[in-house]
Design an enzyme around this catalytic site. Structure first.
Site, PDB file in Angstrom:
ATOM      1  N   GLU A   1       0.600  -1.190   0.264  1.00  0.00           N
ATOM      2  CA  GLU A   1       0.156  -0.183   0.016  1.00  0.00           C
ATOM      3  C   GLU A   1       0.818   1.220  -0.008  1.00  0.00           C
ATOM      4  O   GLU A   1       0.888   2.166   0.999  1.00  0.00           O
ATOM      5  CB  GLU A   1      -1.013  -0.038   1.206  1.00  0.00           C
ATOM      6  CG  GLU A   1      -2.054  -1.253   0.997  1.00  0.00           C
ATOM      7  CD  GLU A   1      -3.149  -1.174   1.975  1.00  0.00           C
ATOM      8  OE1 GLU A   1      -2.932  -0.378   3.107  1.00  0.00           O
ATOM      9  OE2 GLU A   1      -4.208  -1.374   1.670  1.00  0.00           O
TER      10      GLU A   1
ATOM     11  N   GLU B   1      -6.305  -8.423  -1.217  1.00  0.00           N
ATOM     12  CA  GLU B   1      -6.693  -8.478   0.168  1.00  0.00           C
ATOM     13  C   GLU B   1      -8.208  -8.079   0.389  1.00  0.00           C
ATOM     14  O   GLU B   1      -8.629  -7.415  -0.298  1.00  0.00           O
ATOM     15  CB  GLU B   1      -6.109  -7.391   1.014  1.00  0.00           C
ATOM     16  CG  GLU B   1      -4.457  -7.648   1.349  1.00  0.00           C
ATOM     17  CD  GLU B   1      -4.012  -6.430   2.310  1.00  0.00           C
ATOM     18  OE1 GLU B   1      -4.909  -5.743   2.940  1.00  0.00           O
ATOM     19  OE2 GLU B   1      -2.803  -6.100   2.118  1.00  0.00           O
TER      20      GLU B   1
HETATM   21  C1  GLA Z   1      -4.053  -3.028   4.644  1.00  0.00           C
HETATM   22  C2  GLA Z   1      -2.857  -3.599   4.816  1.00  0.00           C
HETATM   23  C3  GLA Z   1      -2.583  -4.784   5.638  1.00  0.00           C
HETATM   24  C4  GLA Z   1      -3.761  -4.635   6.663  1.00  0.00           C
HETATM   25  C5  GLA Z   1      -4.911  -4.570   6.263  1.00  0.00           C
HETATM   26  C6  GLA Z   1      -6.128  -4.488   7.353  1.00  0.00           C
HETATM   27  O1  GLA Z   1      -4.914  -3.229   3.591  1.00  0.00           O
HETATM   28  O2  GLA Z   1      -2.206  -3.671   3.379  1.00  0.00           O
HETATM   29  O3  GLA Z   1      -1.354  -4.729   5.802  1.00  0.00           O
HETATM   30  O4  GLA Z   1      -3.248  -3.799   7.382  1.00  0.00           O
HETATM   31  O5  GLA Z   1      -5.090  -3.107   5.753  1.00  0.00           O
HETATM   32  O6  GLA Z   1      -7.250  -4.350   6.899  1.00  0.00           O
END
Ligand code: GLA
Ligand code: ZN
Length: 665
Positions: free
Chosen positions: A157, A307
């Site tokens: 991210e 994710e």
């Molecule tokens: C983000 C991050 C993860 C985690 C999630 C929790 O998407 O990339 O490492 O912190 O949020 O929802």
């Protein structure tokens, strides 16, 4: 015949798995054995490994420990599982922050951050590049050809900004490359305002709200910093490995122009956390469908949902457990819109740390018994039925134009606030089309329009140089373009157009913009009905368009509100106001029908939506029930329910929150 785009030819299944952080568990005997057993039971087979492992991989500067990762990758491989191997630059180890303060970012008020949290390396620091380069090369050299490694997950991210002297110096170089001279910068950013005429680039403060063009350039610069860092990490990996590279995006995250990052990625990956239980179900579904459409459209190819929350995300206002059907529907929503992988954050809940209560496939019970695990396992068991879907594409003829530059121009230009929410206007237009089950794409204004027959530009306030001509060509060659209020007020420097610059395209000229406080009535008469206007209405002067609707209230009653201008083989619609949802839905249905664009499936109950993937000689029809009641769908001909592996004819009943996948010729 549709072409198949196999992202991972060696793995012809929809990916199913998640972030896996075994490095946090190395001192817990037997845990990896438990993981492998539960992976088998949950039908999870792809894992993002090592995202936050730097302090485990390099516990002291220059001292590396790869044994644990060797073991994990070997064991994944031995059980026929795969990994996206991460570069660990999403979080640096404490020794680095202590010894090399320059790796820590400088925040807006000029203070250097203490060592804390993650996602906060300075992207300008040569030291950061050196250290990242070392760990990345070691990983790529050691594992670049490892049979378990399906691809690379770069950093995590990417986000944020840094105001350290190194970053500011890079920003000044960025400005210099763009404008060449300070004189040219002064002219283009209108720096005479409040006496800001600069004599050198380094007099500019990117935090100064007085000149929104500089603020927009700063955002572009921050995206460029991330693109550059991504490209740097990718370059290191490429020396040793040919496996595809990606980074995980965050939907319409306001701070990054993801179209730019997309060009660096071999495939698109995103993180997706819908809030089903906050707000109306269909509104959430429309929003998430739109994000998937964006990610599919970026490369016109399948993407990976990297994710998602298998259980309750810890950061939401309510810890609402997923109701039966919810997880499957959310995952199939992604697949139907073009995802060739649905993965979770995370595989196993940690015992400590900030996210120990974030939903994970394996909970603190370490068993297959809890609700989340059972839902994941059930979904995973059916997923192999979709192997034929892998690599199939989507047929999309309608796209909405989304530009991050446009958002920044709206955000930083200081005018009445209820005009500026392009996110919700964009979503309102998207939803109006989505409700009727049209397949949709999302394209940037400087993107490729050639796949589309209909383009919708909600609140495209910034029309960059050359885009008007590009839209004109699109229309002349037969395209239908719909633009809305606040179309084309400024150019790429956020300078307002002189009157009528967009008129040759639209056939109308905007004289005034009326922003109504709540309760002030305005409406438009169109096709014999009266349609309510919300908040914003433009007073238009017609040049050479047909008037389709006129305002009914106030001093501009009787003047044009909705127009159409035909040009060549196509036409442009102008919606001068922000209209209510029911009108938009009908309006778009009529326009698309006239343009010869058909919904994916007609006659579905209102709470049921669909998505289609096109196979070589077959169509995969994904059906979703966005309600808490059963919905019955009548089928025009017998079909095969691929998800449940059974024939159906006559009608199909979708359970509350149900979903399935049919295959039809
Ligand atoms: C983000 C991050 C993860 C985690 C999630 C929790 O998407 O990339 O490492 O912190 O949020 O929802
Ligand atoms: Zn910096």
């Amino acid at each position: 015949m549709m072409k198949r785009h196999l992202l991972f030819p060696d793995h012809p299944h929809i990916l199913h798995g998640g972030d896996y952080n075994p490095d946090q568990w190395l001192d817990t005997p037997g845990i990896i054995d438990d993981d492998l057993r539960l992976m088998e039971l949950s039908h999870c087979d792809v894992f993002s490994v090592g995202i936050f492992s730097w302090s485990q991989l390099e516990p002291e500067e220059g001292k590396f420990t790869f044994g644990w990762l060797d073991d994990i990758l070997d064991r994944l491989n031995a059980s026929d599982r795969k990994a996206f191997l991460a570069t660990p630059s999403g979080a640096r180890p404490p020794w680095m922050a202590k010894k090399y303060p320059e790796c820590r970012r400088v925040i807006e008020d000029g203070r250097r951050e203490e060592y804390r949290m993650r996602h906060n390396l300075c992207f300008s620091s040569e030291l950061v590049r050196e250290k990242t380069g070392i760990i990345d090369s070691k990983l790529a050299e050691r594992y670049g050809k490892h049979p378990a490694v399906l691809g690379w997950h770069i950093s995590n991210e990417l986000s944020g900004e840094c105001f350290c002297p190194l970053c500011l110096a890079r920003f000044y170089r960025f400005l210099e490359e763009k404008y060449r001279t300070v004189g040219e910068l002064n002219r283009r950013i209108w720096s005479g305002f409040w006496s800001h005429r600069f004599t050198a680039f380094d007099e500019i403060d990117p935090r100064d709200p007085a000149l929104e063009a500089v603020r927009i350039d700063w955002k572009r610069f921050c995206t460029e910093q991330m693109r550059d860092f991504l490209s740097f990490e990718k370059g290191v990996i490429r020396k040793y490995s040919d496996q595809p590279v990606t980074t995980n995006m965050m939907g319409l995250y306001k701070e990054i122009d993801y179209f730019r990052l997309a060009r660096e990625c071999d495939f698109i990956a995103d993180d997706c956390y819908p809030m089903w239980y906050v707000g109306e179900e269909k509104e959430v579904a429309a929003r998430i469908s739109m994000l998937h459409d964006l990610h599919y459209s970026m490369k016109q190819k399948p993407f990976v949902m990297m994710e998602s929350a298998p259980g309750v995300p810890n950061f939401r206002p309510y810890a609402h457990l997923r109701r039966p059907g919810e997880l499957q529907r959310e995952m199939l929503l992604a697949v139907g819109h073009g995802a060739d992988g649905t993965m979770y954050f995370q595989w196993r809940k940690g015992r400590g740390g900030f996210e120990k209560f974030h939903g994970a496939v394996v909970g603190h019970d370490n068993s297959e018994n809890n609700l989340t695990f059972r839902q994941v396992a059930d979904y995973g068991a059916h997923l192999r039925n979709l192997d034929r879907v892998v690599g199939t594409t989507r047929k999309i003829e309608t796209a909405l134009i989304w530009d991050w530059d446009n958002c920044w121009a709206l955000e930083h230009g200081d005018y009445t606030h209820n005009f500026k929410d392009v996110h919700s206007v964009f979503l309102r237009h998207y939803r109006a089309l989505w409700e009727s089950n049209f397949p949709l794409g999302v394209v940037e204004s400087c993107g490729n329009f050639s796949p589309y027959r209909v383009l919708v530009a909600p609140m495209l306030f910034m029309v960059k140089t050359g885009i008007r001509e590009k839209l004109e060509a699109f229309v002349r060659s037969g395209g239908t373009l719909i633009v809305t209020h606040m179309f084309g007020y400024v150019n790429e420097d956020s300078l307002c157009y002189r009157p009528a610059d967009l008129t040759p395209l639209t056939g109308v000229e905007v004289l005034d913009l009326d922003c109504m406080e709540p309760g002030r009535p305005q409406s438009v008469s169109i096709n014999g009905s009266t349609v309510k206007v919300l908040e914003a209405a433009e007073v238009l002067r017609n040049h050479d368009a047909e008037i389709l609707g006129t305002y009914q209230e106030d001093f501009y009653a009787g003047t044009p509100a909705v127009t159409r201008r035909r040009s060549g083989k196509g036409c442009v619609y102008y919606l001068g106001a922000n209209f209510e949802d029911d009108f938009l839905r009908k309006f778009y249905f009529d326009i698309l029908t006239e343009a010869g664009v058909a919904p994916m499936l007609a006659g579905l109950p209102d709470n049921v939506k669909c998505a289609v993937r096109e196979g070589e000689n077959e169509r995969f029809v994904f059906l979703y029930n966005f309600s808490e009641q059963e919905e019955i769908i009548s089928l025009p001909c017998p079909a095969y329910d691929l998800w449940n592996d059974r024939k159906i004819s006559g009608s199909l009943t979708l359970a509350p929150r149900g979903s399935t996948v049919l295959v039809t010729p």
